[in-house]
Design a protein around this motif. Structure first.
Motif, PDB file in Angstrom:
ATOM      1  N   LEU A 144       1.130  -1.239  -0.167  1.00  0.00           N
ATOM      2  CA  LEU A 144      -0.061   0.040   0.066  1.00  0.00           C
ATOM      3  C   LEU A 144       0.847   1.283  -0.042  1.00  0.00           C
ATOM      4  CD1 LEU A 144      -2.769   1.345   0.312  1.00  0.00           C
ATOM      5  CD2 LEU A 144      -2.516   1.045   2.729  1.00  0.00           C
ATOM      6  N   ILE A 145       0.693   2.095  -0.952  1.00  0.00           N
ATOM      7  CA  ILE A 145       1.485   3.191  -1.329  1.00  0.00           C
ATOM      8  C   ILE A 145       0.793   4.559  -1.112  1.00  0.00           C
ATOM      9  CG2 ILE A 145       3.206   4.548  -2.737  1.00  0.00           C
ATOM     10  CD1 ILE A 145       3.894   1.933  -4.053  1.00  0.00           C
ATOM     11  N   GLU A 146       1.016   5.421   0.066  1.00  0.00           N
ATOM     12  CA  GLU A 146       0.232   6.513   0.302  1.00  0.00           C
ATOM     13  C   GLU A 146       0.881   7.652  -0.301  1.00  0.00           C
ATOM     14  OE1 GLU A 146      -0.056   5.959   4.401  1.00  0.00           O
ATOM     15  OE2 GLU A 146      -2.023   5.145   4.314  1.00  0.00           O
ATOM     16  N   LEU A 147       0.103   8.598  -1.010  1.00  0.00           N
ATOM     17  CA  LEU A 147       0.981   9.519  -1.767  1.00  0.00           C
ATOM     18  C   LEU A 147       0.437  10.931  -1.082  1.00  0.00           C
ATOM     19  CD1 LEU A 147       1.300   8.894  -5.348  1.00  0.00           C
ATOM     20  CD2 LEU A 147       2.805   8.405  -3.625  1.00  0.00           C
ATOM     21  N   ASP A 148       1.210  12.045  -1.152  1.00  0.00           N
ATOM     22  CA  ASP A 148       0.877  13.495  -0.473  1.00  0.00           C
ATOM     23  C   ASP A 148      -0.539  13.805  -1.650  1.00  0.00           C
ATOM     24  OD1 ASP A 148       1.931  13.057   2.195  1.00  0.00           O
ATOM     25  OD2 ASP A 148       3.793  13.840   1.161  1.00  0.00           O
ATOM     26  N   PRO A 149      -1.313  14.607  -1.227  1.00  0.00           N
ATOM     27  CA  PRO A 149      -2.297  15.288  -2.181  1.00  0.00           C
ATOM     28  C   PRO A 149      -1.620  16.332  -2.996  1.00  0.00           C
ATOM     29  CG  PRO A 149      -3.392  15.135  -0.165  1.00  0.00           C
ATOM     30  CD  PRO A 149      -1.728  14.697  -0.001  1.00  0.00           C
ATOM     31  N   ASP A 150      -0.440  16.834  -2.592  1.00  0.00           N
ATOM     32  CA  ASP A 150       0.233  17.945  -3.154  1.00  0.00           C
ATOM     33  C   ASP A 150       1.141  17.448  -4.449  1.00  0.00           C
ATOM     34  OD1 ASP A 150       2.597  17.359  -1.857  1.00  0.00           O
ATOM     35  OD2 ASP A 150       2.675  18.973  -0.839  1.00  0.00           O
ATOM     36  N   GLY A 151       1.367  16.121  -4.362  1.00  0.00           N
ATOM     37  CA  GLY A 151       2.155  15.600  -5.342  1.00  0.00           C
ATOM     38  C   GLY A 151       3.445  15.891  -5.329  1.00  0.00           C
ATOM     39  N   SER A 152       4.028  15.957  -4.248  1.00  0.00           N
ATOM     40  CA  SER A 152       5.667  16.331  -3.586  1.00  0.00           C
ATOM     41  C   SER A 152       6.282  14.957  -3.590  1.00  0.00           C
ATOM     42  CB  SER A 152       5.567  16.891  -2.235  1.00  0.00           C
ATOM     43  OG  SER A 152       5.026  16.443  -1.277  1.00  0.00           O
ATOM     44  N   ASP A 153       5.695  13.941  -3.535  1.00  0.00           N
ATOM     45  CA  ASP A 153       6.457  12.477  -3.592  1.00  0.00           C
ATOM     46  C   ASP A 153       5.903  11.435  -4.658  1.00  0.00           C
ATOM     47  OD1 ASP A 153       3.846  12.100  -2.711  1.00  0.00           O
ATOM     48  OD2 ASP A 153       4.308  11.200  -0.823  1.00  0.00           O
ATOM     49  N   MET A 154       5.812  12.210  -5.635  1.00  0.00           N
ATOM     50  CA  MET A 154       5.448  11.265  -6.758  1.00  0.00           C
ATOM     51  C   MET A 154       6.731  10.106  -7.004  1.00  0.00           C
ATOM     52  SD  MET A 154       2.733  12.166  -8.057  1.00  0.00           S
ATOM     53  CE  MET A 154       2.504  11.811  -9.687  1.00  0.00           C
ATOM     54  N   LEU A 168      -2.840  -9.757  -5.240  1.00  0.00           N
ATOM     55  CA  LEU A 168      -2.817  -8.101  -5.743  1.00  0.00           C
ATOM     56  C   LEU A 168      -1.153  -7.804  -5.142  1.00  0.00           C
ATOM     57  CD1 LEU A 168      -4.263  -5.808  -6.913  1.00  0.00           C
ATOM     58  CD2 LEU A 168      -4.641  -5.112  -4.473  1.00  0.00           C
ATOM     59  N   ASP A 169      -0.496  -6.964  -5.898  1.00  0.00           N
ATOM     60  CA  ASP A 169       0.681  -6.596  -5.464  1.00  0.00           C
ATOM     61  C   ASP A 169       0.824  -5.174  -4.930  1.00  0.00           C
ATOM     62  OD1 ASP A 169       2.755  -8.982  -6.614  1.00  0.00           O
ATOM     63  OD2 ASP A 169       1.724  -8.239  -8.251  1.00  0.00           O
ATOM     64  N   PHE A 170       0.067  -4.383  -5.388  1.00  0.00           N
ATOM     65  CA  PHE A 170       0.120  -2.961  -4.660  1.00  0.00           C
ATOM     66  C   PHE A 170      -1.091  -2.233  -4.885  1.00  0.00           C
ATOM     67  CE2 PHE A 170       1.232  -2.247  -9.059  1.00  0.00           C
ATOM     68  CZ  PHE A 170       0.434  -1.140  -9.466  1.00  0.00           C
ATOM     69  N   VAL A 171      -1.519  -1.216  -4.089  1.00  0.00           N
ATOM     70  CA  VAL A 171      -2.396  -0.215  -4.058  1.00  0.00           C
ATOM     71  C   VAL A 171      -1.931   1.036  -3.944  1.00  0.00           C
ATOM     72  CG1 VAL A 171      -4.848   0.736  -2.997  1.00  0.00           C
ATOM     73  CG2 VAL A 171      -4.390  -2.012  -2.966  1.00  0.00           C
ATOM     74  N   VAL A 172      -2.337   2.001  -4.889  1.00  0.00           N
ATOM     75  CA  VAL A 172      -1.800   3.422  -4.715  1.00  0.00           C
ATOM     76  C   VAL A 172      -2.933   4.196  -4.209  1.00  0.00           C
ATOM     77  CG1 VAL A 172      -1.128   5.526  -5.873  1.00  0.00           C
ATOM     78  CG2 VAL A 172      -0.460   3.115  -6.586  1.00  0.00           C
ATOM     79  N   ASP A 173      -2.699   4.775  -3.004  1.00  0.00           N
ATOM     80  CA  ASP A 173      -3.765   5.833  -2.513  1.00  0.00           C
ATOM     81  C   ASP A 173      -3.170   7.243  -2.531  1.00  0.00           C
ATOM     82  OD1 ASP A 173      -5.875   6.981  -0.670  1.00  0.00           O
ATOM     83  OD2 ASP A 173      -4.499   6.182   1.402  1.00  0.00           O
ATOM     84  N   ASP A 174      -4.216   7.893  -3.223  1.00  0.00           N
ATOM     85  CA  ASP A 174      -4.066   9.369  -3.289  1.00  0.00           C
ATOM     86  C   ASP A 174      -4.953  10.162  -2.300  1.00  0.00           C
ATOM     87  OD1 ASP A 174      -6.474   9.169  -4.448  1.00  0.00           O
ATOM     88  OD2 ASP A 174      -6.405  10.016  -6.332  1.00  0.00           O
ATOM     89  N   GLY A 175      -5.789   9.597  -1.341  1.00  0.00           N
ATOM     90  CA  GLY A 175      -6.287   9.964  -0.497  1.00  0.00           C
ATOM     91  C   GLY A 175      -7.954  10.607  -0.913  1.00  0.00           C
ATOM     92  N   ARG A 176      -8.192  10.397  -2.011  1.00  0.00           N
ATOM     93  CA  ARG A 176      -9.710  10.606  -2.546  1.00  0.00           C
ATOM     94  C   ARG A 176     -10.600   9.607  -2.150  1.00  0.00           C
ATOM     95  NH1 ARG A 176     -10.457  10.432  -8.441  1.00  0.00           N
ATOM     96  NH2 ARG A 176      -8.663   9.034  -8.665  1.00  0.00           N
ATOM     97  N   ARG A 177     -11.635   9.882  -1.811  1.00  0.00           N
ATOM     98  CA  ARG A 177     -12.820   8.851  -1.313  1.00  0.00           C
ATOM     99  C   ARG A 177     -14.287   9.052  -2.044  1.00  0.00           C
ATOM    100  NH1 ARG A 177      -8.814   7.157   0.154  1.00  0.00           N
ATOM    101  NH2 ARG A 177      -7.970   6.678   2.175  1.00  0.00           N
ATOM    102  N   TYR A 178     -14.016   9.554  -3.090  1.00  0.00           N
ATOM    103  CA  TYR A 178     -15.219   9.627  -4.081  1.00  0.00           C
ATOM    104  C   TYR A 178     -14.895   9.621  -5.424  1.00  0.00           C
ATOM    105  CZ  TYR A 178     -19.854  11.199  -5.999  1.00  0.00           C
ATOM    106  OH  TYR A 178     -21.017  11.130  -6.573  1.00  0.00           O
ATOM    107  N   ALA A 179     -15.549   9.049  -6.350  1.00  0.00           N
ATOM    108  CA  ALA A 179     -15.261   8.995  -7.624  1.00  0.00           C
ATOM    109  C   ALA A 179     -16.602   8.996  -8.607  1.00  0.00           C
ATOM    110  CB  ALA A 179     -14.361   7.809  -7.957  1.00  0.00           C
ATOM    111  N   GLU A 180     -16.281   9.171  -9.897  1.00  0.00           N
ATOM    112  CA  GLU A 180     -17.314   9.113 -10.865  1.00  0.00           C
ATOM    113  C   GLU A 180     -16.881   8.565 -12.134  1.00  0.00           C
ATOM    114  OE1 GLU A 180     -20.617  12.055 -13.210  1.00  0.00           O
ATOM    115  OE2 GLU A 180     -19.186  12.733 -11.430  1.00  0.00           O
ATOM    116  N   GLY A 181     -17.799   7.769 -12.698  1.00  0.00           N
ATOM    117  CA  GLY A 181     -17.436   6.661 -13.851  1.00  0.00           C
ATOM    118  C   GLY A 181     -16.874   7.805 -15.366  1.00  0.00           C
ATOM    119  N   SER A 182     -16.097   7.033 -16.212  1.00  0.00           N
ATOM    120  CA  SER A 182     -15.901   7.935 -17.416  1.00  0.00           C
ATOM    121  C   SER A 182     -17.359   7.890 -18.267  1.00  0.00           C
ATOM    122  CB  SER A 182     -14.857   7.057 -17.893  1.00  0.00           C
ATOM    123  OG  SER A 182     -15.178   6.008 -18.487  1.00  0.00           O
ATOM    124  N   THR A 183     -17.022   9.063 -18.918  1.00  0.00           N
ATOM    125  CA  THR A 183     -18.152   8.987 -20.463  1.00  0.00           C
ATOM    126  C   THR A 183     -17.737   7.943 -21.564  1.00  0.00           C
ATOM    127  OG1 THR A 183     -18.862  11.193 -19.779  1.00  0.00           O
ATOM    128  CG2 THR A 183     -19.221  10.444 -22.200  1.00  0.00           C
TER     129      THR A 183
END
Length: 293
Positions: A68-78, A248-263
């Motif tokens: 499980l890889i947690e990333l900061d929302p500001d993208g500072s640790d890409m 499963l080998d990894f999960v990337v977590d960007d902190g989002r908890r809501y999403a919508e599908g693509s068109t």
């Protein structure tokens, strides 16, 4: 291999061009901390062995990837995504963020990895999946390209696509010869040529940063339920705990908890047909359909 053309490097940020797309990756300073992973994932160790291309033999087994890889929302640790790209090259399967729902992803040309993705999600081998592309060059390589306008006043499809991509769209396009055949019977090794393929170029910094490190698109399948178009996302820890025992080998977590599908837009139709409304604005395609009546 992917074509990376360095432009400049300033401090911790390097800018380069990959297949015509401008990208930037932030590298850690000398005093940067070690990669932050979920404790349960760290105990599992790192994994993946063998090559990562072609017909298999290189799939990471037993869910022993970076965890499980947690990333900061500001993208500072890409830079933490380096291990994700390495895992995917070695045949790993994980969950990656997109601009819509997170998705199971793997190397589309690694047969073992593809089979594991299907098994993780419990999909029928005949279920076609979409691909995540880094650039229009990737789309050209794995599809037959954008159809020419054959109706008076109809806009050029390539120019239209450039207006909305990267973005929250899935374009159904005619499959190209480079797209691997789809396995329909893993036990007997039967496969078939795909006639169409769903193409995504997400407007998601994390997803694009991973794709920029790879030399081809990723096969993907959304974590959403078939009838779910928007809603709260499962906790990344729960996803990892649920699927890691299955490989499963990894999960990337960007902190989002809501999403919508693509068109979803069928670009093989003339004019293009909107098959499903989602996060991407469908107005331009709907107007084309009305103008053709």
């Amino acid at each position: 291999m992917a074509s990376l053309m360095p432009l400049h490097s300033s401090g911790a940020v390097s800018t380069f061009v990959r297949n015509g797309v401008l990208s930037s990756l932030r590298r850690p300073a000398a005093s940067a901390p070690q990669r932050r992973v979920h404790a349960a994932a760290k105990r599992k160790g790192r994994g993946g062995s063998g090559g990562g291309s072609g017909g298999g033999g290189g799939a990471a087994k037993g869910g022993r990837g970076p965890g499980l890889i947690e990333l900061d929302p500001d993208g500072s640790d890409m830079w933490r995504l380096d291990v994700v790209a390495d895992c995917l090259r070695q045949g790993g399967v994980g969950i990656l963020t997109t601009d819509t729902f997170p998705a199971f992803v793997c190397d589309l040309e690694n047969r073992d990895a593809v089979q594991k993705l299907y098994q993780l999600k419990g999909l029928s081998p005949t279920q076609p999946l979409s691909i995540l592309c880094a650039s229009f060059s990737d789309i050209s390589d794995y599809t037959q390209g954008w159809q020419a306008a054959n109706i008076p006043g109809q806009p050029d499809m390539f120019r239209l696509a450039r207006q909305v991509l990267p973005g929250a769209y899935t374009f159904i396009m005619a499959a190209g010869k480079k797209l691997p055949k789809q396995m329909v019977d893993y036990l007997n090794g039967k496969s078939k040529v795909r006639r169409t393929v769903g193409v995504r170029m997400p407007a998601d910094t994390i997803c694009q940063a991973v794709l920029a490190q790879l030399d081809r698109p990723l096969l993907c399948s959304s974590i959403r339920a078939a009838d779910q178009m928007s809603g709260e996302l499962p906790e990344p820890v729960s996803l990892f705990d649920q699927f890691q025992p299955k490989g499963l080998d990894f999960v990337v977590d960007d902190g989002r908890r809501y999403a919508e599908g693509s068109t979803v837009v069928d670009m093989t139709a003339s004019p293009p047909a909107v098959l499903r409304l989602g996060l991407g604005d469908a107005t331009i395609f709907e107007n084309m359909a009305l103008a053709s009546v």
